[in-house]
Design a protein around this motif. Structure first.
Motif, short mmCIF file in Angstrom:
data_model
loop_
_atom_site.label_atom_id
_atom_site.label_comp_id
_atom_site.label_asym_id
_atom_site.label_seq_id
_atom_site.Cartn_x
_atom_site.Cartn_y
_atom_site.Cartn_z
N GLN A 54 10.46 10.87 1.51
CA GLN A 54 9.95 12.11 0.92
C GLN A 54 8.97 11.81 -0.21
OE1 GLN A 54 10.32 15.33 1.83
NE2 GLN A 54 11.32 14.48 3.62
N MET A 55 9.30 10.83 -1.02
CA MET A 55 8.42 10.45 -2.12
C MET A 55 7.08 9.94 -1.57
SD MET A 55 11.26 8.62 -4.54
CE MET A 55 10.35 8.41 -6.05
N ALA A 68 -2.81 6.11 -7.28
CA ALA A 68 -2.50 4.69 -7.51
C ALA A 68 -1.28 4.52 -8.41
CB ALA A 68 -3.71 3.98 -8.11
N MET A 69 -1.19 5.34 -9.44
CA MET A 69 -0.06 5.26 -10.37
C MET A 69 1.25 5.56 -9.62
SD MET A 69 0.74 7.57 -13.74
CE MET A 69 0.81 9.09 -12.81
N TYR A 70 1.24 6.60 -8.79
CA TYR A 70 2.44 6.98 -8.05
C TYR A 70 2.78 5.95 -6.97
CZ TYR A 70 2.50 11.46 -10.46
OH TYR A 70 2.58 12.43 -11.42
N ASN A 71 1.76 5.40 -6.34
CA ASN A 71 1.99 4.35 -5.34
C ASN A 71 2.67 3.15 -5.97
OD1 ASN A 71 1.28 5.18 -2.73
ND2 ASN A 71 -0.90 4.98 -3.19
N SER A 72 2.24 2.81 -7.17
CA SER A 72 2.82 1.68 -7.90
C SER A 72 4.30 1.94 -8.19
CB SER A 72 2.05 1.45 -9.19
OG SER A 72 2.66 0.46 -9.95
N ARG A 73 4.61 3.14 -8.65
CA ARG A 73 6.00 3.49 -8.93
C ARG A 73 6.83 3.47 -7.65
NH1 ARG A 73 4.47 8.48 -12.87
NH2 ARG A 73 6.50 9.33 -12.34
N LEU A 74 6.27 4.01 -6.58
CA LEU A 74 6.98 4.04 -5.31
C LEU A 74 7.26 2.62 -4.81
CD1 LEU A 74 8.13 5.74 -3.00
CD2 LEU A 74 5.85 5.77 -1.99
N LYS A 75 6.28 1.75 -4.97
CA LYS A 75 6.46 0.35 -4.55
C LYS A 75 7.61 -0.31 -5.31
CE LYS A 75 4.02 -4.03 -4.11
NZ LYS A 75 2.79 -4.76 -4.36
N SER A 76 7.69 -0.04 -6.60
CA SER A 76 8.79 -0.64 -7.39
C SER A 76 10.14 -0.07 -6.98
CB SER A 76 8.55 -0.47 -8.89
OG SER A 76 8.73 0.87 -9.28
N TYR A 77 10.17 1.21 -6.60
CA TYR A 77 11.42 1.81 -6.13
C TYR A 77 11.85 1.18 -4.80
CZ TYR A 77 10.47 5.43 -9.62
OH TYR A 77 10.20 6.10 -10.78
N ILE A 81 15.35 -0.84 -4.01
CA ILE A 81 16.26 -0.56 -2.89
C ILE A 81 16.51 -1.82 -2.07
CG2 ILE A 81 16.45 0.67 -0.68
CD1 ILE A 81 17.20 2.23 -3.26
N GLU A 82 15.47 -2.61 -1.85
CA GLU A 82 15.66 -3.87 -1.11
C GLU A 82 16.67 -4.75 -1.83
OE1 GLU A 82 11.83 -5.69 -0.51
OE2 GLU A 82 11.12 -4.02 0.73
N LYS A 83 16.58 -4.81 -3.15
CA LYS A 83 17.53 -5.61 -3.93
C LYS A 83 18.94 -5.03 -3.81
CE LYS A 83 18.67 -7.28 -8.55
NZ LYS A 83 20.09 -7.10 -8.30
N LEU A 84 19.06 -3.72 -3.90
CA LEU A 84 20.38 -3.09 -3.76
C LEU A 84 20.97 -3.36 -2.38
CD1 LEU A 84 20.17 0.45 -5.43
CD2 LEU A 84 21.68 -1.43 -6.04
#
Length: 151
Positions: A54-55, A68-77, A81-84
């Motif tokens: 959804q994001m 770009a700012m939102y893409n960066s945040r989404l990438k970190s999220y 999740i991959e780490k979790l």
């Protein structure tokens, strides 16, 4: 649009905090309580994946200058999740080494995959039948027009 993204971010933060807490508790539990917690974490991880989708859709609707700012945040999220998920798998594998542990989560995941495949096939069949109905109607119309042209 960005307010929707920010609401999703709050949901993401809440869910990931809950998941992190539960992953830490898994090795300390036993029996049915452990099995239920593992299933619950698996379900919440699926919810987070859907939330990320959804994001991602929201980011696509954001003006290019802010994207770009939102893409960066989404990438970190996504990395979080991959780490979790890795932590969860490690926790699940650690539990699996203990005698008597059932791999209920793995069975549950396989059921989800099978359900997804069944849904896709059902959807494809519905589309095919709709197309066949349209084709049959078109043939009837064409044959009716040909008959009136002959008469």
């Amino acid at each position: 649009m960005s307010s929707d993204f920010e609401a999703y971010e709050q949901d993401f933060g809440t869910l990931t905090a809950e998941i992190t807490n539960k992953i830490g508790r898994i090795p300390k539990l036993a029996g049915e309580e452990k099995t239920q917690l593992v299933l619950n974490v698996d379900k919440q991880l699926e919810e987070v994946r859907e939330l990320l989708e959804q994001m991602d859709l929201e980011v696509r609707e954001i003006p290019i200058q802010s994207r770009a700012m939102y893409n960066s945040r989404l990438k970190s999220y996504k990395q979080e999740i991959e780490k979790l998920e890795k932590d969860f798998i490690t926790s699940d594998e650690a539990c699996a080494e203990k005698p008597g542990y059932l791999h209920v989560v793995h069975v549950h995941r396989e059921e989800q995959v099978q359900h997804s495949r069944l849904s896709a096939v059902t959807s494809a069949c519905a589309t095919l039948f709709t197309f066949l109905d349209i084709l049959a109607d078109s043939e009837e119309l064409l044959s009716g027009e040909e008959l009136s042209a002959v008469i």
